[in-house]
Write an enzyme that holds these catalytic residues in place. Sequence first.
Site, PDB file in Angstrom:
ATOM      1  N   LYS B 444      11.824   7.397  -5.425  1.00  0.00           N
ATOM      2  CA  LYS B 444      10.691   6.513  -5.685  1.00  0.00           C
ATOM      3  C   LYS B 444      10.806   5.988  -7.100  1.00  0.00           C
ATOM      4  O   LYS B 444      10.417   6.650  -8.054  1.00  0.00           O
ATOM      5  CB  LYS B 444       9.382   7.269  -5.473  1.00  0.00           C
ATOM      6  CG  LYS B 444       9.121   7.566  -3.992  1.00  0.00           C
ATOM      7  CD  LYS B 444       8.443   8.905  -3.788  1.00  0.00           C
ATOM      8  CE  LYS B 444       8.474   9.328  -2.321  1.00  0.00           C
ATOM      9  NZ  LYS B 444       9.223  10.589  -2.088  1.00  0.00           N
ATOM     10  N   TRP B 449      11.305   1.942  -3.178  1.00  0.00           N
ATOM     11  CA  TRP B 449      12.090   3.056  -2.672  1.00  0.00           C
ATOM     12  C   TRP B 449      13.578   2.730  -2.695  1.00  0.00           C
ATOM     13  O   TRP B 449      13.988   1.629  -2.322  1.00  0.00           O
ATOM     14  CB  TRP B 449      11.684   3.373  -1.227  1.00  0.00           C
ATOM     15  CG  TRP B 449      10.422   4.167  -1.162  1.00  0.00           C
ATOM     16  CD1 TRP B 449       9.692   4.629  -2.208  1.00  0.00           C
ATOM     17  CD2 TRP B 449       9.756   4.584   0.026  1.00  0.00           C
ATOM     18  NE1 TRP B 449       8.595   5.316  -1.754  1.00  0.00           N
ATOM     19  CE2 TRP B 449       8.615   5.304  -0.391  1.00  0.00           C
ATOM     20  CE3 TRP B 449       9.997   4.437   1.381  1.00  0.00           C
ATOM     21  CZ2 TRP B 449       7.723   5.874   0.516  1.00  0.00           C
ATOM     22  CZ3 TRP B 449       9.123   5.000   2.279  1.00  0.00           C
ATOM     23  CH2 TRP B 449       7.994   5.711   1.858  1.00  0.00           C
TER      24      TRP B 449
END
Lengths: 549, 549
Positions: B444, B449
């Site tokens: 993250k 992502w």
Amino acid sequence: MLSTMQDVPLTVTRILRHGSTVHGTSQVITWTGEGAPQRRSYREIGERAAQLAHALRDDLGVADDEPVATFMWNNAEHVEAYYAAPCMGAVLHTLNLRLPADQLTWIVNHAADRVIIVNGSLLGLLAPLLPQMTSVEHVVVSGPGDRSLLEGARAQVHEYEDLLAGKPTVYDWPELDERAAAAMCYTSGTTGDPKGVVYSHRSIYLHSMQVNMAQSMGLTDADTSLVVVPQFHVNAWGLPHATLMTGVNMLMPDRFLQPAPLAEMIETERPTHAAAVPTIWQGLLAELTAKPRDVSSLGQVTIGGSACPPSLMEAFDRLGMRVCHAWGMTETSPLGTVARPPAHAIGTEEEFGYRLTQGRFPASVEARLVGPGGDHLPWDGESAGELEVRGPWIAGAYYGGAGGEVLRPEDKFSEDGWLKTGDVGVISPDGFLTLTDRAKDVIKSGGEWISSVELENALMSHPDVAEAAVVAVPDEKWGERPLATVVLKENATADYQALRAFLAASVAKWQLPERWAVIPAVPKTSVGKFDKKVLRRQYAAGELDVTQL
Amino acid sequence: MLSTMQDVPLTVTRILRHGSTVHGTSQVITWTGEGAPQRRSYREIGERAAQLAHALRDDLGVADDEPVATFMWNNAEHVEAYYAAPCMGAVLHTLNLRLPADQLTWIVNHAADRVIIVNGSLLGLLAPLLPQMTSVEHVVVSGPGDRSLLEGARAQVHEYEDLLAGKPTVYDWPELDERAAAAMCYTSGTTGDPKGVVYSHRSIYLHSMQVNMAQSMGLTDADTSLVVVPQFHVNAWGLPHATLMTGVNMLMPDRFLQPAPLAEMIETERPTHAAAVPTIWQGLLAELTAKPRDVSSLGQVTIGGSACPPSLMEAFDRLGMRVCHAWGMTETSPLGTVARPPAHAIGTEEEFGYRLTQGRFPASVEARLVGPGGDHLPWDGESAGELEVRGPWIAGAYYGGAGGEVLRPEDKFSEDGWLKTGDVGVISPDGFLTLTDRAKDVIKSGGEWISSVELENALMSHPDVAEAAVVAVPDEKWGERPLATVVLKENATADYQALRAFLAASVAKWQLPERWAVIPAVPKTSVGKFDKKVLRRQYAAGELDVTQL
């Protein structure tokens, strides 16, 4: 111990959401009779169902739980209504446009239908009835047809497309209880008033799953289903729901139900599956014989509604259209049985026999045979009894009208809640149903049943007999006994002893009729079935020339 | 408006009644390793399930709602337990015999299992654990195996066949609530304690219907399914229930899970379907390469549990064994998706790509992708998020132990009740799921992502790299950043700049790792998966030789 599973309702809304997204590119193809058919993707169906729901709520004030009636052919707009009404929390009410005028008006008034969506091409049928349909406030017209037929109507008239235009293409569908009413359909009511069956979201959802099981119709998004069976008749056997569940394309004939356009749509749109009653297929067969077409796409043909004649099945087999018998009724959603032969019979002499049965029960339809004395009979392929069924998509009552209690007439439902189908037959040990009679046509003689159909078929195979009808008449000793009425062929004379001896070759001695009469013709109903009520009445009134042997 | 449908519960009992009557001649065929396999008809399974239920109630005092544990291979007796326990109102508890000893004893004690049915061949595994399984009072042994291993056990020991002998072959199965618990299965618990999933009669029934839909496995009584996936693992993907629902025969390998006996049972029993994880099929492929067999009966092979390598799929295709990918987990019963390509892709270049996805969602499984910020992402085939699912056979909680409340840990269930799968992937507009990462392995970085799997695959295609594992490490500015750890091939030297430049050809610049380390080998779990916990710990402890670019 508590289950840890989510409690998610089985709803028509779930089918719509899924069909219009995951299968958004699948299509409803509606025949227009001229030029290209109308093609509408499931994504568009979803958007237009949302628009229709907004229109029904905002413009026509349709409340939760209120019926929304349709008087329509099979087409994309009818599919939109199939989803808009149940998903918004209202109830789709399909009107059977083949019913006599008095039954139609009775049904609309009984359901208190305030809104009817109608195809323009059907205004000639509906408009004359509107004055008697006292509950109707709004008539929504879709598709071509002469609007002037509605001039002077008390109800407000709307154009379907005008109502949808500009409405949002999304609707905040409510989360519904799966046991809530989703759709309703009245039985045609050959005796007494029509009776309303109210399907739930749950029953429709489970039925759709069953239709798509490989054991039943086994459809996927590689299929296109020609839905000839009307949407106004038991939800078109569940196809408009089953299709969106798995992305099956629908080919809809609209009003073009004649053999020639059906043959043309099969050749040009190449459906892989079709569903209709035998008469439609008889007509198509004649058409294909007169004018051969490429129907090779049609690998699977579901036939129900009445038994498929073996000759029709064989003729279809030769054309590569594999017929699969199915049995059901309005009260069974309708899928009750499907005649897929068991694995061991495939390729053997037994196979065709299995295909001629009404079919095999799926896991969700429990069945039992109830004998003349109320006893439950074995599944031995020989013991004949009235078929009773139970299951999550089987009716357990009838609609009692707005605000009324549901009805559970005891000739239709057993004390423990099973549906009495009114059909008499046998069940084989492996769960295949063969129907022989309607219960009301069976002769109850001394605690045993005599099949009128069996006697009739045997009689009609005699060279002197053109037609024969056997009915029950009262008998002091046996309760009931068979009366054989025969229509003789030209130049034949009545020799009852000879006919009785002929019958003795195929039925048990105690089943042989003592009472005989020659009649000029068997009385028939409007749809061509033997009208045995008339014969029983004539007998009771002493109007038949009966010989007692 | 009230629905007029019958309110009939969806229960495992209904499946048993149907399977043991309508499909009474279908069979469970259990491999015995010597001579003919054991064949038991579904009629006999029904009779023996009734006998077992009598034994459990009368001899062992099993109460309603009480778990009945099994420690068994796939065989007919295990199928009998699958039906006896739920249908009598108790709960089948399948124990995963591959779990470490401490987890197994934890699970038995947590479920408070009083009765365990065990295969004799598994006593070597179970007997040593019994002293720690403090709730166990009865051990029922079935099949060959050394009973002396149980000598001195505190629990009472029974022979399965002795318990059944002489018991009535019918049981007055109670009418159960469809939401009642029917079976339970604990997840293997890679982090924290194992978690119990409790399936309901309803969830099992609906799942069985889905398995038999043409869109999923589409099985009928013409099929024989080789059930390699263990009955102790998520109900063998629902096959022991789906089979009795439609009369599919089951071919059960018992303990003979090695490639050679599997190949032999395929050749001699000619199953049409099989289900197992990829490793089983890798072994079978090697066996078939070494010793060719006739496996032509096997038209459909369901692969799940982990992704099927493309090379394996191609090799199976060449052998005529059509692989169909499926995805699911203990919490999803397990059917979540099935990779049947959409109709438009069949026969095109796209087809294989669709088959390599995890598959398409059926109508009953709702799905959504949740992004790093908690937002719901579009189904565009590109936006990657954590998969959350909802549906009538999806878990909404975990078992809290006898008398305990169900557990809803917030890292496993969303506030609105959806299951957080812990899998990260994308969904195409037509509802096909492609998984890329486990959520815990995603990096993250600054609200976006980064897929560790994508970086690893790209790195492993470099000629100098033998293996590569990428893990998230804390970063002051970005929250997390990727650490690339590589295992070099012999004689290769570490050139991080070159590797980074190589990566830049396939991923976005902001995803490129700054931190690099060479390691001797990637740490692995007991089942051979990358154990990224270890790497993260080593990094935190400063045990890795990290270069920052």
